[in-house]
Enzyme design. Structure first.
Site, PDB file in Angstrom:
ATOM      1  N   LYS A 112       0.672  -0.874   0.249  1.00 10.34           N
ATOM      2  CA  LYS A 112      -0.058   0.066  -0.440  1.00 10.34           C
ATOM      3  C   LYS A 112       0.786   1.454   0.015  1.00 10.34           C
ATOM      4  O   LYS A 112       0.837   1.909  -0.431  1.00 10.34           O
ATOM      5  CB  LYS A 112      -0.365   0.014   1.054  1.00 10.34           C
ATOM      6  CG  LYS A 112      -2.080  -1.331   1.737  1.00 10.34           C
ATOM      7  CD  LYS A 112      -2.380  -1.048   2.797  1.00 10.34           C
ATOM      8  CE  LYS A 112      -3.368  -2.189   3.640  1.00 10.34           C
ATOM      9  NZ  LYS A 112      -2.505  -2.900   4.377  1.00 10.34           N
ATOM     10  N   GLU A 164       8.241   2.649  -5.711  1.00 12.50           N
ATOM     11  CA  GLU A 164       7.811   2.411  -4.546  1.00 12.50           C
ATOM     12  C   GLU A 164       7.757   3.725  -3.687  1.00 12.50           C
ATOM     13  O   GLU A 164       8.838   4.375  -3.945  1.00 12.50           O
ATOM     14  CB  GLU A 164       9.086   1.403  -4.083  1.00 12.50           C
ATOM     15  CG  GLU A 164       8.523  -0.248  -3.943  1.00 12.50           C
ATOM     16  CD  GLU A 164       7.726  -0.564  -2.955  1.00 12.50           C
ATOM     17  OE1 GLU A 164       7.177   0.003  -2.018  1.00 12.50           O
ATOM     18  OE2 GLU A 164       7.820  -2.089  -2.816  1.00 12.50           O
ATOM     19  N   ASP A 165       7.630   2.919  -2.225  1.00 11.64           N
ATOM     20  CA  ASP A 165       7.741   4.474  -1.408  1.00 11.64           C
ATOM     21  C   ASP A 165       9.125   3.676  -0.363  1.00 11.64           C
ATOM     22  O   ASP A 165      10.135   4.925  -0.329  1.00 11.64           O
ATOM     23  CB  ASP A 165       6.573   3.792  -0.161  1.00 11.64           C
ATOM     24  CG  ASP A 165       6.554   2.684  -0.126  1.00 11.64           C
ATOM     25  OD1 ASP A 165       7.175   2.186  -0.080  1.00 11.64           O
ATOM     26  OD2 ASP A 165       5.813   2.401   1.432  1.00 11.64           O
ATOM     27  N   ASP A 219      14.027  -1.327   1.488  1.00 12.87           N
ATOM     28  CA  ASP A 219      14.748  -1.662   1.701  1.00 12.87           C
ATOM     29  C   ASP A 219      15.989  -2.512   2.752  1.00 12.87           C
ATOM     30  O   ASP A 219      17.059  -2.490   1.900  1.00 12.87           O
ATOM     31  CB  ASP A 219      13.485  -1.748   3.103  1.00 12.87           C
ATOM     32  CG  ASP A 219      14.568  -1.619   5.088  1.00 12.87           C
ATOM     33  OD1 ASP A 219      15.865  -1.513   5.251  1.00 12.87           O
ATOM     34  OD2 ASP A 219      13.611  -1.172   5.746  1.00 12.87           O
ATOM     35  N   LYS A 276      17.885   3.151   1.971  1.00 11.77           N
ATOM     36  CA  LYS A 276      18.105   2.919   2.631  1.00 11.77           C
ATOM     37  C   LYS A 276      19.394   1.597   2.593  1.00 11.77           C
ATOM     38  O   LYS A 276      19.473   1.136   3.117  1.00 11.77           O
ATOM     39  CB  LYS A 276      17.451   2.324   3.415  1.00 11.77           C
ATOM     40  CG  LYS A 276      16.563   2.818   5.091  1.00 11.77           C
ATOM     41  CD  LYS A 276      16.549   1.861   5.963  1.00 11.77           C
ATOM     42  CE  LYS A 276      14.715   3.108   6.988  1.00 11.77           C
ATOM     43  NZ  LYS A 276      14.494   1.713   7.774  1.00 11.77           N
ATOM     44  N   ASP A 283       3.828   3.412   6.900  1.00 13.56           N
ATOM     45  CA  ASP A 283       2.757   2.935   8.378  1.00 13.56           C
ATOM     46  C   ASP A 283       4.099   2.968   9.450  1.00 13.56           C
ATOM     47  O   ASP A 283       5.187   2.441   9.306  1.00 13.56           O
ATOM     48  CB  ASP A 283       1.315   2.422   8.020  1.00 13.56           C
ATOM     49  CG  ASP A 283       2.234   0.877   7.998  1.00 13.56           C
ATOM     50  OD1 ASP A 283       3.420   0.541   6.883  1.00 13.56           O
ATOM     51  OD2 ASP A 283       1.983   0.111   8.524  1.00 13.56           O
ATOM     52  N   ARG A 327       0.118   7.102   7.292  1.00 11.60           N
ATOM     53  CA  ARG A 327       0.000   6.946   5.889  1.00 11.60           C
ATOM     54  C   ARG A 327       0.427   8.626   5.462  1.00 11.60           C
ATOM     55  O   ARG A 327       0.816   8.628   4.208  1.00 11.60           O
ATOM     56  CB  ARG A 327      -0.499   5.491   5.522  1.00 11.60           C
ATOM     57  CG  ARG A 327       0.280   4.119   5.499  1.00 11.60           C
ATOM     58  CD  ARG A 327      -0.217   3.170   4.838  1.00 11.60           C
ATOM     59  NE  ARG A 327      -0.743   2.060   5.258  1.00 11.60           N
ATOM     60  CZ  ARG A 327       0.340   1.464   4.766  1.00 11.60           C
ATOM     61  NH1 ARG A 327       1.870   1.482   4.257  1.00 11.60           N
ATOM     62  NH2 ARG A 327       0.044  -0.178   5.498  1.00 11.60           N
TER      63      ARG A 327
HETATM   64  C1  PRP Z   1       7.665  -1.986   2.473  1.00 15.42           C
HETATM   65  C2  PRP Z   1       7.415  -1.245   1.685  1.00 15.42           C
HETATM   66  C3  PRP Z   1       8.322  -2.396   0.254  1.00 15.42           C
HETATM   67  C4  PRP Z   1       9.214  -3.088   1.711  1.00 15.42           C
HETATM   68  C5  PRP Z   1      10.285  -1.989   1.232  1.00 15.42           C
HETATM   69  O1  PRP Z   1       6.212  -2.443   2.106  1.00 15.42           O
HETATM   70  O2  PRP Z   1       6.241  -1.084   0.291  1.00 15.42           O
HETATM   71  O3  PRP Z   1       7.255  -2.365  -0.728  1.00 15.42           O
HETATM   72  O4  PRP Z   1       8.518  -2.294   2.710  1.00 15.42           O
HETATM   73  O5  PRP Z   1      10.918  -3.822   2.308  1.00 15.42           O
HETATM   74  P1  PRP Z   1      12.515  -4.044   1.681  1.00 15.42           P
HETATM   75  O6  PRP Z   1      12.957  -4.038   0.804  1.00 15.42           O
HETATM   76  O7  PRP Z   1      13.130  -5.120   3.322  1.00 15.42           O
HETATM   77  O8  PRP Z   1      11.348  -5.932   1.322  1.00 15.42           O
HETATM   78  P2  PRP Z   1       5.330  -3.125   3.483  1.00 15.42           P
HETATM   79  O9  PRP Z   1       5.789  -4.692   3.519  1.00 15.42           O
HETATM   80  O10 PRP Z   1       6.163  -2.587   4.450  1.00 15.42           O
HETATM   81  O11 PRP Z   1       3.537  -3.056   3.148  1.00 15.42           O
HETATM   82  P3  PRP Z   1       2.925  -1.558   2.918  1.00 15.42           P
HETATM   83  O12 PRP Z   1       2.973  -1.196   1.523  1.00 15.42           O
HETATM   84  O13 PRP Z   1       1.900  -2.327   2.822  1.00 15.42           O
HETATM   85  O14 PRP Z   1       3.193  -0.813   3.867  1.00 15.42           O
END
Ligand code: PRP
Length: 177
Positions: A41, A97-98, A101, A129, A158, A164
């Site tokens: 999301k 993407e937001d 990580d 990051k 979030d 969000r």
């Molecule tokens: C976040 C973000 C990426 C992912 C990045 O999503 O939007 O999709 O984590 O993390 P990574 O590089 O360690 O895989 P999240 O799983 O928190 O879901 P959301 O967007 O619904 O909050």
């Protein structure tokens, strides 16, 4: 426990960076149509910010996945929850993407999308990051800001599904656990 959010990147800076990235995308894809893929999301807000600044023809689709693993630190196993509605073969595709990580999510998703033979496949993220990256194969083509290892909220991100909608990127501070 008290929750406090400290501003890391103010709204004006987020918007200025969205202007700059959209201008670059408009130049890079001049004469083409671009298919935006929003990863639900968190990416909803940044996808909208970018999309409304694009002057090239744009279409959009959405996908969702979830990560599993031991705790929040190692979310190694990624599962597709909602697939795209349309095929991407032969199309110029930009995944938005937001935050990137560990890279686990994007490593999985970009691999899955590449197998569908798009004409091109690129990745745009509001935040990166790099210090946390586990999957070194994830290449960010358009990056808003590189940040240190903070727990960030806002602009789609979030804490327990809240915050969000903050129009800035904030650091989540939890006190008195
Ligand atoms: C976040 C973000 C990426 C992912 C990045 O999503 O939007 O999709 O984590 O993390 P990574 O590089 O360690 O895989 P999240 O799983 O928190 O879901 P959301 O967007 O619904 O909050």
């Amino acid at each position: 426990m008290t929750e406090r959010v400290k501003v890391l990147i103010p709204q004006e800076e987020v918007e200025k960076r969205a202007d700059e990235i959209a201008a670059r995308i408009n130049r890079d894809y001049e004469g083409k149509s671009l298919h935006l893929i929003c990863i639900l999301k968190g990416s909803v807000f940044f996808t909208a910010e970018l999309a409304k600044r694009l002057t090239i023809p744009v279409t959009m689709d959405f996908m969702s996945c979830s990560s599993y693993g031991s705790g929040t630190v190692s979310k190694g196993i990624v599962k597709l929850v909602k697939d795209l509605d349309e095929p991407i073969e032969g199309r110029d595709v930009l995944v938005i993407e937001d935050i990137v990580d560990s890279g686990n999510t994007l490593s999985y998703l970009l691999g899955l999308l590449a197998d569908r033979k798009p004409a091109s496949l690129a990745l745009c993220t509001l935040l990166d990051k790099p210090a946390r990256r586990v999957k070194k194969d994830v290449v960010v083509d358009y990056c808003g800001f590189e940040i240190e290892d903070h727990f960030v909220v806002g602009c789609g991100m979030d804490y327990d599904q809240r915050y969000r909608n903050l129009p800035y990127v904030g650091i989540m501070e939890l006190e008195g656990e």
